[in-house]
Each structure stands twice: as structure tokens, then as C-alpha cells.
Design an enzyme around this catalytic site. Structure first.
Site, mmCIF file in Angstrom:
data_model
loop_
_atom_site.group_PDB
_atom_site.id
_atom_site.type_symbol
_atom_site.label_atom_id
_atom_site.label_comp_id
_atom_site.label_asym_id
_atom_site.label_seq_id
_atom_site.Cartn_x
_atom_site.Cartn_y
_atom_site.Cartn_z
ATOM 1 N N GLU A 21 131.259 7.766 -2.259
ATOM 2 C CA GLU A 21 130.770 7.591 -0.893
ATOM 3 C C GLU A 21 131.228 6.241 -0.364
ATOM 4 O O GLU A 21 131.430 5.283 -1.126
ATOM 5 C CB GLU A 21 129.241 7.611 -0.859
ATOM 6 C CG GLU A 21 128.602 8.885 -1.340
ATOM 7 C CD GLU A 21 127.082 8.772 -1.437
ATOM 8 O OE1 GLU A 21 126.436 9.820 -1.481
ATOM 9 O OE2 GLU A 21 126.555 7.631 -1.475
ATOM 10 N N LYS A 23 130.676 2.717 1.022
ATOM 11 C CA LYS A 23 129.598 1.726 0.927
ATOM 12 C C LYS A 23 129.535 0.971 2.253
ATOM 13 O O LYS A 23 130.490 0.311 2.651
ATOM 14 C CB LYS A 23 129.835 0.739 -0.216
ATOM 15 C CG LYS A 23 128.662 -0.226 -0.374
ATOM 16 C CD LYS A 23 128.891 -1.239 -1.459
ATOM 17 C CE LYS A 23 127.619 -2.043 -1.713
ATOM 18 N NZ LYS A 23 126.985 -2.585 -0.505
ATOM 19 N N ASP A 25 127.749 -1.876 4.742
ATOM 20 C CA ASP A 25 127.147 -3.199 4.577
ATOM 21 C C ASP A 25 126.060 -3.398 5.627
ATOM 22 O O ASP A 25 126.343 -3.617 6.798
ATOM 23 C CB ASP A 25 128.246 -4.248 4.743
ATOM 24 C CG ASP A 25 127.930 -5.528 4.005
ATOM 25 O OD1 ASP A 25 126.813 -5.635 3.482
ATOM 26 O OD2 ASP A 25 128.797 -6.408 3.950
ATOM 27 N N GLU A 183 133.756 -2.123 3.331
ATOM 28 C CA GLU A 183 133.237 -2.965 2.247
ATOM 29 C C GLU A 183 133.601 -2.433 0.874
ATOM 30 O O GLU A 183 133.824 -3.197 -0.058
ATOM 31 C CB GLU A 183 131.708 -3.081 2.359
ATOM 32 C CG GLU A 183 131.150 -4.106 1.381
ATOM 33 C CD GLU A 183 129.660 -3.957 1.133
ATOM 34 O OE1 GLU A 183 129.130 -4.730 0.314
ATOM 35 O OE2 GLU A 183 129.034 -3.077 1.729
ATOM 36 N N LYS A 205 129.136 0.321 -7.717
ATOM 37 C CA LYS A 205 129.737 -0.144 -6.459
ATOM 38 C C LYS A 205 131.048 -0.867 -6.757
ATOM 39 O O LYS A 205 131.127 -1.701 -7.653
ATOM 40 C CB LYS A 205 128.776 -1.025 -5.654
ATOM 41 C CG LYS A 205 128.192 -2.227 -6.356
ATOM 42 C CD LYS A 205 127.199 -2.927 -5.439
ATOM 43 C CE LYS A 205 126.507 -4.086 -6.177
ATOM 44 N NZ LYS A 205 125.501 -4.761 -5.334
#
Length: 610
Positions: A21, A23, A25, A183, A205
Site C-alpha cells: 500500500e 504510505k 504522511d 513517502e 514500512k
């Protein structure tokens, strides 16, 4: 409720049982809607609705639609959405600090934030925690479908609740994240369960780091932070401090070196002259300081004087690492303060919007090796010195460049390819991929004729239920596009339509329009060149710059902008970027339109009349 958290990784191993997915911010937020109403809480269990009332204002009128799914609990990220792959961190931070109710209301109305939803925790009162991520994601997508909410992120949609889509193809998603300066990516194990308050290795992440070459200026005694800076116009500009990323022996050796070579100290810092150069990776520049800086490597090959603020800002745009931009300060225009670096950064900014039009098309460029101070030349054949990553396609003995990615686009920019011209079909198409009317008036003083022609064409398109798009040519004209499905219509088919439109324009206003090919016989009329739309012919790509005195850009427009107040000189490099940021891309739905364009029935009528 404390949310489940991902673990940071610098090395993402791709596996078949993982999904990916975007990410975003912003502020992690859990939306709860039950008999007590709507709440939105942060990861620290703080209420967010007082600061972001637009989320509740958007949802409450839809209560009837949501009723079958209540009580409902959704997990997501509250963001200021800049593009489908990036949220604007500074903007949401500013909103979060705003206290005045009137100011909050103004911002909520003018620039609303969105909740990007990536998980569902309660549905119709039933907890979903025991289900796998894959199952929860399917239920979340089904919920959005039933609510008739969009299934793709869209910064220009009025919908303030948007779905974060799960992707199987990491490489394709990562390419888009980098292209749009996002990000990063969250990788999630398909069978992972939602675990409250846990930082899990089932969610990872992976961030889109930027890199800066800088030097150490000081060591903070109390916490061991290394302060770093760059040179800006001969003086040291501090850009932040770094602690993480060093190996223990590297950190110890660095501290010893600083203590041995200090020039001064006070109760807080040990100061050194610029000498030790580092490369630091970070997310973005926020309030003139690096966000989430990590040591990457020592740069013993650099002198401190080579670590400049100009290079820092240039590299901040995340250009391909292994591309060297030569002579970035080279002036390109006589009457505009545009250097080569500015042009390269323009290409970087518009790359998400221009690349879809360049993709899989035979590219003809016009190169200006000396900017507007020398002679340009057309280039079709790929030069022998082109790097291996530049892909080509041979057609009629010419080895054309095919610009399918950011790296090739920036390489072309470094070659000072200012203009990008493309044919009306892809390398895989057997027929026309679109119809384009090039409305080129005899002079810039006659631009009103292009406006008149465009508005008349729009009337016809509306009557025929056809969807058209319009852009400036970047010079003195306008260009109207009709996207078509691939491999359906031949150029012979499209010629029927272009000649029909040309005849219509002349019948409406023979004093303004002509199909006369001889210039001397046209007078001051606009030449409607329906013959130009054919195989092998080209048109300037949307968002391409032009090598003219006003640094024009072939700029997509909204139809409501097209009137006699338009001035083509206003559509230049700087304004094109401002328009994108403020108004979005008028060609945003161009490729989706191909599948719904009802050109077939129109063509059948024209064939019957032939």
C-alpha cells in the site's frame, strides 16, 4: 485504542504472500461511528475532529447510507492529499497547530483534509480483528463499493473518505511512489491479524529516501547528535542533526575525531571546522530541517565546498541517483531567468503528467544544445552514446527513443531536449489512439480564431456525446483531443471525422477558417489542417516546453477556461506548475475516457453519408 504499527525496514524482501500500500504522511487516525456519533482519534487517543471538522461534516449527511454498516470502525491516515501517491506533511502539521475556530472552519472549507482508510476493525457491530488482512481488505473494498465511494485515491474528489488500495505488484507501485515523490510503501503480510498497539514485523514500512551531501559542524554533548550543514553563498547553512544509521565503531571514531579537532566548545556543543563530509538520507525538508535523517555513508571523495545548498535543493527532487546533470547553471532563455537546473526540475515535477503520453510512442525531440542562444535541431534517431537504460524501437529504418520512465526523461532533459513530439498512436497500435485538431492561427495576434474554432468544435462534440480535451500548443494555437480505444479505428476512419469538422467550421464562418494548403491563399484565416492527422505525423506532447521566446508550455486546460480572454503567452514553465498544484491536471481522466468514448456510432453515420 492504540493502533497496530509497522516496522521500518531498509531492505524489503519481496514475497508472494505480501501486499503493498502507499504510505501516506499524516496523522494516524481511527474513525469510530456508533450510536454515540462519530469520533476520530489519534494514535495517542487524542480527539482530532475539533481540528478537522470537515471529516464529520462530510459523513453526517450520509448517515442513511452508512446505517446498514454501523457501528463501524476504520483505521487510516488523516492527510492533506497532494497527489494519489503523496500527502503533504507540512500542510497537515500546520492544520494540526491551528487553534482559532474561525481559521479552522475556513481551512476545512477551502482545503479539506482526507481520511485515507486502509483497514476495517468493526463492521455492523462485528469485530474484524480475528480475520486476516486479506479478508479485512476485501470487506473494506466491498464497503466502499456499496457506498459508491471511489476505489482509487483522488486529491480532486469531494469525497473525504478514500480507500487505500492494496497492490500485488511492488515494482509498479514503487515506480509510481517515486515518480510522484511519495513517502514510501507499507508491505503487509496477507494473513496477518490486526494486533492492537503492537509494532509488528507483519507490517513493514519502506521509505522513499532523499540524499544530501553535507558536512559536520558540531557534536551535541548530551545526546550525541551530529549537527550537519551545507554552504549557501559562502556561509554555513545548518540543515539538521543526525544520530541514527551509524555503526557503533563509526560513531565512536567520529566522536573522537571531532574532540581532537575541535575549534571551540560551550556547555552544549563541540564545534569543528567543515571537514568531514557525509551522505545523509532523509524524507523531506520541514521548516528548514531534515525530517527523519539517517547516516548513509561517509563521502571522503568530497570537499566541504562541494556540499552546497543549491545541490541540496536540486537533489531534494529525488532525481535518479546515477544520472549526472552537467552544467546545471547554464542559462537557456534570453528573456527569462531559466537555467538548465530549472528545466530539469520542471521535467521532474511534470513527469507524472507527461510520461503517460510519451509511453510506448516513437519520440521526436527538438534539442537546444545552447538554449535559445543557438540553433536547435530535430532528433529522431537515438544517439550511439545513449546509456543502456534508454529503450528504442525501430520504425522505417529509424531507431526512435521510447521514453517510458523518469530516468530516460531526465537524461533527455540533460541533453537539452526541450520539445517532445509524439505520433497519434503507440508502437503497439494498428490505428489511431486519438484524434487531435491542431488549431494554428496565422499569427499570435489571431489567437482568437483558435478560441473560436475550439468552441465550435466543443459544440459539435457535446451534440454527438463525444468527450474532448483541450490544451494550448505552447506557441500561438490550441489543440483539441478525442481519446479513442486502441486498435479499433483506422486513420482512414478518423479522416472522415476530421474532414467533417473542417467542413463544419468553414460552413459556420468561411471568413475565419480555411482548408487552403497554400499559405498565400489563406489570408488571415485559420488553416484547419485535417490532413495532418495521419500515420507518422506528430504533435507536441501535453506539458512539453517549447523553444520560443516566452518559454511556452503545451498546457492542458479546462473547457470552462476557454474564452477570448486567454493569452497564450501566460502558459509558460512557471505557470504550468502553479496550475497543476492549484487546479490539478485537466487531462487527469484522459486515458479512462478511451473505454467510454462513443465514436463508433458517429463514424457509422459519416460512413453512411460518404
Amino acid at each position: 485504542m492504540k493502533p497496530m504499527l509497522p516496522t521500518l525496514t531498509f531492505d524489503l524482501t519481496l514475497q508472494p504472500d505480501w501486499l503493498y500500500e502507499v504510505k501516506y504522511d499524516g496523522f494516524r487516525a481511527i474513525l469510530n461511528w456508533d450510536k454515540n456519533g462519530i469520533t476520530l482519534t489519534s494514535r495517542n487517543d487524542k480527539p482530532l475532529l475539533p481540528q478537522f471538522p470537515e471529516i464529520k461534516d462530510f459523513l453526517e449527511p450520509l448517515e442513511k447510507h452508512f446505517q446498514p454498516f454501523l457501528p463501524l470502525q476504520l483505521d487510516g491516515e488523516l492527510v492533506f492529499l497532494e497527489n494519489p501517491y503523496k500527502a503533504h506533511f507540512s500542510a497537515i502539521q500546520l492544520r494540526g497547530r491551528t487553534k482559532a475556530a474561525k481559521r479552522i472552519a475556513e481551512q476545512a472549507a477551502k482545503s479539506p483534509c482526507r481520511l485515507m482508510v486502509f483497514d476495517i476493525l468493526v463492521l455492523a457491530g462485528k469485530p474484524q480483528h480475528s480475520k486476516t488482512f486479506h479478508e479485512r481488505k476485501a470487506r473494506l473494498s466491498e464497503l466502499f463499493n456499496q457506498l459508491n465511494f471511489p476505489l482509487e485515491a483522488d486529491p480532486y474528489s469531494n469525497n473525504l473518505l478514500q480507500l487505500v488500495k492494496a497492490h500485488k505488484d511492488f515494482s509498479r507501485l514503487w515506480e509510481n511512489v517515486v515518480l510522484h515523490d511519495g513517502e514510501g510503501i507499507i508491505a503487509k503480510q496477507k494473513n496477518s491479524l490486526w494486533e492492537e498497539g503492537k509494532r509488528s514485523l507483519q507490517w513493514l514500512k519502506y521509505k522513499n529516501w532523499k540524499y544530501v551531501s553535507c558536512f559536520i559542524t558540531a557534536l551535541e554533548k548530551t545526546n550525541g547528535y551530529f549537527y550537519v550543514g551545507v554552504y549557501k553563498e559562502g556561509t554555513i547553512q545548518g540543515i539538521g542533526q543526525v544520530l541514527f544509521g551509524f555503526k557503533p565503531d563509526e560513531k565512536q571514531a567520529l566522536q573522537s575525531t571531532i574532540k581532537q579537532n575541535m575549534v571551540s566548545e560551550d556547555h552544549q556543543f563541540i564545534y569543528v571546522e567543515p571537514a568531514i563530509c557525509l551522505e545523509v538520507k532523509y524524507l523531506e525538508l520541514y521548516e528548514s530541517q531534515l525530517r527523519e535523517p539517517h547516516f548513509h555513508r561517509f563521502r571522503f571523495d568530497l570537499k566541504p565546498t562541494e556540499c552546497t545548498y543549491e545541490q541540496f535543493i536540486f537533489k531534494q527532487k529525488n532525481l535518479p541517483e546515477d544520472l549526472d546533470i552537467t552544467h546545471p547553471d547554464k542559462p537557456l532563455w534570453k528573456s527569462h531567468d531559466i537555467q538548465k537546473a530549472d528545466f530539469i526540475l520542471y521535467l521532474r515535477e511534470v513527469s507524472p503528467y507527461i510520461l503517460p503520453f510519451l509511453e510506448n510512442r516513437l519520440l521526436t525531440v527538438i534539442r537546444y544544445p545552447h538554449g535559445m542562444f543557438g540553433e536547435p535541431f530535430y532528433q529522431k534517431n537515438c544517439p550511439d552514446y545513449a546509456p543502456d537504460f534508454v529503450k528504442t524501437h525501430v520504425s522505417e529504418g529509424i531507431d526512435y527513443i521510447v521514453c517510458n520512465n523518469l530516468k530516460t526523461l531526465i537524461w533527455l532533459g540533460n541533453q537539452l531536449a526541450i520539445e517532445y513530439h509524439i505520433p497519434f498512436q503507440t508502437i503497439y497500435s494498428k490505428g489511431a489512439s486519438e484524434i487531435v485538431f491542431d488549431l494554428d492561427p496565422p499569427s499570435k495576434e489571431d489567437f482568437h480564431l483558435a478560441v473560436k474554432a475550439a468552441l465550435l468544435i466543443k459544440e459539435v462534440l457535446d451534440q454527438l456525446n463525444l468527450i474532448g480535451f483541450i490544451k494550448t500548443s505552447g506557441n500561438k494555437g490550441l489543440q483539441v483531443y478525442l481519446p479513442l480505444p486502441e486498435d479499433v479505428f483506422t486513420f482512414e476512419d478518423t479522416r472522415l471525422f476530421t474532414s467533417f469538422i473542417a467542413d463544419y467550421l468553414i460552413s459556420k464562418d468561411p471568413d475565419s477558417f480555411t482548408t487552403e494548403r497554400m499559405k498565400k491563399n489563406r489570408g488571415n484565416r485559420l488553416y484547419v489542417d485535417y490532413v495532418q492527422h495521419s500515420e507518422g505525423k506528430t504533435i507536441v506532447a501535453p506539458y512539453s516546453m517549447r523553444g520560443n521566446e516566452h518559454a511556452g508550455v503545451a498546457t492542458p486546460l479546462y473547457w470552462e477556461e476557454v474564452d477570448y480572454s486567454l493569452d497564450p503567452v501566460n502558459f509558460n514553465m512557471q505557470n504550468a506548475l502553479l496550475r497543476l498544484r492549484k487546479q490539478g491536471d485537466p487531462f487527469k481522466n484522459y486515458f479512462q475516457t478511451k473505454s467510454i468514448q462513443s465514436f463508433g456510432p458517429v463514424l457509422e453515420v459519416l460512413k453512411a453519408k460518404k
